[in-house]
Design an enzyme around this catalytic site. Structure first.
Site, PDB file in Angstrom:
ATOM      1  N   GLY A  12       0.712  -0.698   0.376  1.00  0.00           N
ATOM      2  CA  GLY A  12       0.028  -0.542  -0.315  1.00  0.00           C
ATOM      3  C   GLY A  12       0.447   1.374   0.046  1.00  0.00           C
ATOM      4  O   GLY A  12       1.652   1.803   0.853  1.00  0.00           O
ATOM      5  N   ALA A  13       0.726   1.917  -1.294  1.00  0.00           N
ATOM      6  CA  ALA A  13       1.426   3.139  -0.860  1.00  0.00           C
ATOM      7  C   ALA A  13       0.781   4.091  -0.308  1.00  0.00           C
ATOM      8  O   ALA A  13       0.207   5.595  -1.349  1.00  0.00           O
ATOM      9  CB  ALA A  13       1.596   3.677  -2.617  1.00  0.00           C
ATOM     10  N   TYR A  52      -0.602   7.133   3.539  1.00  0.00           N
ATOM     11  CA  TYR A  52       0.407   7.470   4.320  1.00  0.00           C
ATOM     12  C   TYR A  52       1.579   6.758   5.124  1.00  0.00           C
ATOM     13  O   TYR A  52       2.402   7.008   5.241  1.00  0.00           O
ATOM     14  CB  TYR A  52      -0.339   8.587   5.596  1.00  0.00           C
ATOM     15  CG  TYR A  52      -1.249   9.279   4.519  1.00  0.00           C
ATOM     16  CD1 TYR A  52      -0.442  10.549   4.519  1.00  0.00           C
ATOM     17  CD2 TYR A  52      -2.154   9.320   4.123  1.00  0.00           C
ATOM     18  CE1 TYR A  52      -0.802  11.412   4.162  1.00  0.00           C
ATOM     19  CE2 TYR A  52      -2.827   9.746   3.421  1.00  0.00           C
ATOM     20  CZ  TYR A  52      -2.172  11.401   3.660  1.00  0.00           C
ATOM     21  OH  TYR A  52      -3.278  12.713   2.775  1.00  0.00           O
ATOM     22  N   LYS A  68      -1.631  -0.515  -5.222  1.00  0.00           N
ATOM     23  CA  LYS A  68      -2.610  -0.754  -6.803  1.00  0.00           C
ATOM     24  C   LYS A  68      -2.305   0.498  -8.074  1.00  0.00           C
ATOM     25  O   LYS A  68      -2.530  -0.282  -9.290  1.00  0.00           O
ATOM     26  CB  LYS A  68      -3.649  -0.143  -6.467  1.00  0.00           C
ATOM     27  CG  LYS A  68      -4.832  -1.270  -6.259  1.00  0.00           C
ATOM     28  CD  LYS A  68      -6.770  -0.356  -6.010  1.00  0.00           C
ATOM     29  CE  LYS A  68      -6.730  -1.852  -4.893  1.00  0.00           C
ATOM     30  NZ  LYS A  68      -8.006  -0.911  -4.574  1.00  0.00           N
ATOM     31  N   GLU A 100     -16.073  17.831   5.597  1.00  0.00           N
ATOM     32  CA  GLU A 100     -15.091  18.690   5.351  1.00  0.00           C
ATOM     33  C   GLU A 100     -15.540  17.956   4.013  1.00  0.00           C
ATOM     34  O   GLU A 100     -15.200  19.797   2.936  1.00  0.00           O
ATOM     35  CB  GLU A 100     -13.576  18.122   5.100  1.00  0.00           C
ATOM     36  CG  GLU A 100     -13.264  18.042   6.450  1.00  0.00           C
ATOM     37  CD  GLU A 100     -11.342  17.622   6.675  1.00  0.00           C
ATOM     38  OE1 GLU A 100     -11.176  17.224   5.684  1.00  0.00           O
ATOM     39  OE2 GLU A 100     -10.483  18.524   6.927  1.00  0.00           O
ATOM     40  N   ALA A 127      -3.949  10.179   9.221  1.00  0.00           N
ATOM     41  CA  ALA A 127      -2.816   9.758   8.982  1.00  0.00           C
ATOM     42  C   ALA A 127      -1.758  10.332   9.975  1.00  0.00           C
ATOM     43  O   ALA A 127      -0.736   9.588   9.789  1.00  0.00           O
ATOM     44  CB  ALA A 127      -3.491  11.330   7.691  1.00  0.00           C
ATOM     45  N   LYS A 167      -3.717  24.644   9.093  1.00  0.00           N
ATOM     46  CA  LYS A 167      -4.477  23.303   7.754  1.00  0.00           C
ATOM     47  C   LYS A 167      -3.516  22.943   6.482  1.00  0.00           C
ATOM     48  O   LYS A 167      -3.364  21.955   6.487  1.00  0.00           O
ATOM     49  CB  LYS A 167      -6.247  23.585   6.924  1.00  0.00           C
ATOM     50  CG  LYS A 167      -6.670  21.684   6.832  1.00  0.00           C
ATOM     51  CD  LYS A 167      -6.945  21.110   7.784  1.00  0.00           C
ATOM     52  CE  LYS A 167      -7.429  19.965   6.522  1.00  0.00           C
ATOM     53  NZ  LYS A 167      -6.983  18.766   7.399  1.00  0.00           N
TER      54      LYS A 167
END
Ligand code: FAD
Ligand code: NAD
Length: 400
Positions: free
Chosen positions: A10-11, A13, A38, A171, A315, A375
């Protein structure tokens, strides 16, 4: 024996930060490292509400893996992980067969949780991935472009409902409520024909978050035309919209699902003991019973000892776990003691569209433009960790 093989799955965080840190902790001659994911790009899950609403181009949330990971040192395989076979130290891949490992780091992220509500996958948009975000954006725009061409336009075609007022739902509606006035102008549709709803089961939006900041966010969003239905669990999604537990309906041709997440189904398929797809990992982040399997990010579950409840998957935690994992891989390879993972929660900041945001940093509450500044700095900090100043210049956000 040759060098041990380390696989990173998995690429996101978790995986990207592990890949970025691993040869800072381990001597490059001591291990072969392979990253499997993926797509040949990394996308930033934490930014996806923006491309989903159409306030940011989707390409800004992604980067080619080869541009940030040194693929002369780390091998990259683009494929989908189907299953981990921990008893055989092997991973089954969809297209390229299988891969063997001595150590594995699993960071496959999350999938939507529906809590058994029917019709979600058929009638709602629920995929918080780059592909999913693009589809939401295109669908919203299509509903606008269709309206004035429709001989019998339906009111519900200009109604947009968000399921769940957690951080993702809030959000997203923050961005959408910023975008709607633009779409209204672009497609010559008066604002009073457009409806936005947020439906939340709990007695408040953002349950558990600071009540004053929740009120600030709700007032702001209501002023932009959002209607909240709080304390109102959804029981089904249909082609017409939402069916609520109280028997009411919210007619909406667009439903965006954000009622929470569960761990990647690969975890369940691979036979790890889990709670909603998440493995309650040991303190050193290994799966209980396996000496060479690390599970981090949204597939892992760790308990906050103060509250005795699981930390919400973020994350922030995924990236911190990645650093511990890189250290612990070094420890295993060099027969040293493994370290315990201790999350250091710096705070939570959520964007609300435009230059608006709310957040708690340490014990300090922030809102409005100062929260917006924080943020964007948090988003830029991540780029810095991954790719240094170059990546911040290329992909970073203007905090002002
Ligand atoms: P991800 O970052 O989602 O990465 C998973 C990776 O695995 C992806 O690259 C995916 O393509 C790949 N993958 C998945 N399945 C397979 C497979 N079968 N085979 C191969 N590869 C696969 N958290 C915060 O801390 N702060 C925030 O501000 C914040 N904002 C958010 C906003 C939104 C809109 C959303 C949806 C979430 C937000 N979160 C935030 C939560 C945060 O995004 C997740 O906790 C975080 O992405 C988890 O990291 P991860 O590496 O486990 O998974
Ligand atoms: P969440 O679990 O935080 O929120 C889901 C919301 O949906 C909850 O308020 C829940 O009460 C509600 N819900 C559940 N079932 C429902 C139903 N049937 N009807 C109506 N409402 C229902 O999930 P999320 O918002 O997807 O966030 C996932 C994770 O990502 C969390 O850990 C979150 O903290 C994190 N995240 C963080 C940020 C940030 O820090 N800015 C932003 C987005 C997500």
């Amino acid at each position: 024996a040759g060098k041990p093989n380390i696989l990173i799955l998995g690429a996101g965080y978790a995986g990207m930060v592990t890949a970025a840190k691993i040869f800072k902790k381990i001597d490059q001659n001591q291990a072969n490292v392979t990253l499997i994911s993926k797509h040949d790009y990394h996308y930033q899950t934490t930014w996806l509400h923006e491309p989903a609403a159409g306030t940011m181009h989707p390409d800004r949330t992604r980067m080619n893996i080869k541009d940030v990971i040194d693929t002369t040192k780390i091998k990259f395989i683009q494929d989908e992980v189907v299953e981990i076979k921990p008893a055989e130290n092997k991973v089954v891949l969809k297209n390229t067969g299988s891969a063997e490992y001595d150590y594995i780091v699993t960071g496959l992220g999350a999938v939507p949780e529906t809590f058994g509500v029917e019709g979600v996958f058929e009638h709602a948009y629920s995929k918080w991935t780059l592909n999913g975000a693009r589809q939401i954006k295109d669908h919203i725009e299509y509903m606008f472009s269709k309206y004035n061409n429709d001989p019998e336009p339906k009111e519900a075609d200009l109604s947009f409902a968000v399921a769940g007022a957690g951080f993702t739902g809030m959000e997203f509606i923050g961005e959408l409520s910023e975008r709607i006035p633009e779409l209204s102008k672009k497609y010559d549709i008066p604002m009073n024909k457009i409806k936005m709803y947020v439906v939340e089961a709990a007695p408040t939006a953002l349950p558990g978050f600071d009540p004053e900041l929740v009120e600030y966010a709700m007032n702001l969003l209501e002023n932009r035309g959002v209607e909240f239905k709080i304390n109102t669990p959804i029981s089904a999604v249909t082609a017409e919209g939402l069916v609520l537990k109280n028997g009411e309906e919210v007619k909406a041709s667009t439903v965006v699902w954000a009622t929470g997440v569960r761990g990647n189904p690969v975890i369940e398929k691979s036979g790890f003991e889990n709670m909603r797809g998440r493995v309650k990992v040991d303190k050193d982040l290994r799966a209980p019973g396996y000496e060479n399997v690390f599970i981090i990010g949204d597939c892992s579950l760790i308990i906050n000892e103060e509250t005795e409840r699981p930390y919400p998957p973020t994350a922030q935690i995924a990236m911190q776990q990645a650093v511990t994992v890189a250290n612990n891989l070094n420890a295993l390879i060099n027969n040293k003691a493994l370290e315990e993972f201790k999350p250091e929660i710096k705070g939570t900041v959520a964007s609300l569209g435009g230059k608006e945001a709310i957040g708690v940093i340490g014990k300090r509450k922030v809102f409005g433009t100062s929260a917006n500044f924080m943020k964007k700095m948090i988003d830029n900090r991540y780029l810095w960790i991954l790719g240094g100043p170059g990546l911040v210049l290329k992909k970073g956000k203007n905090p002002f």
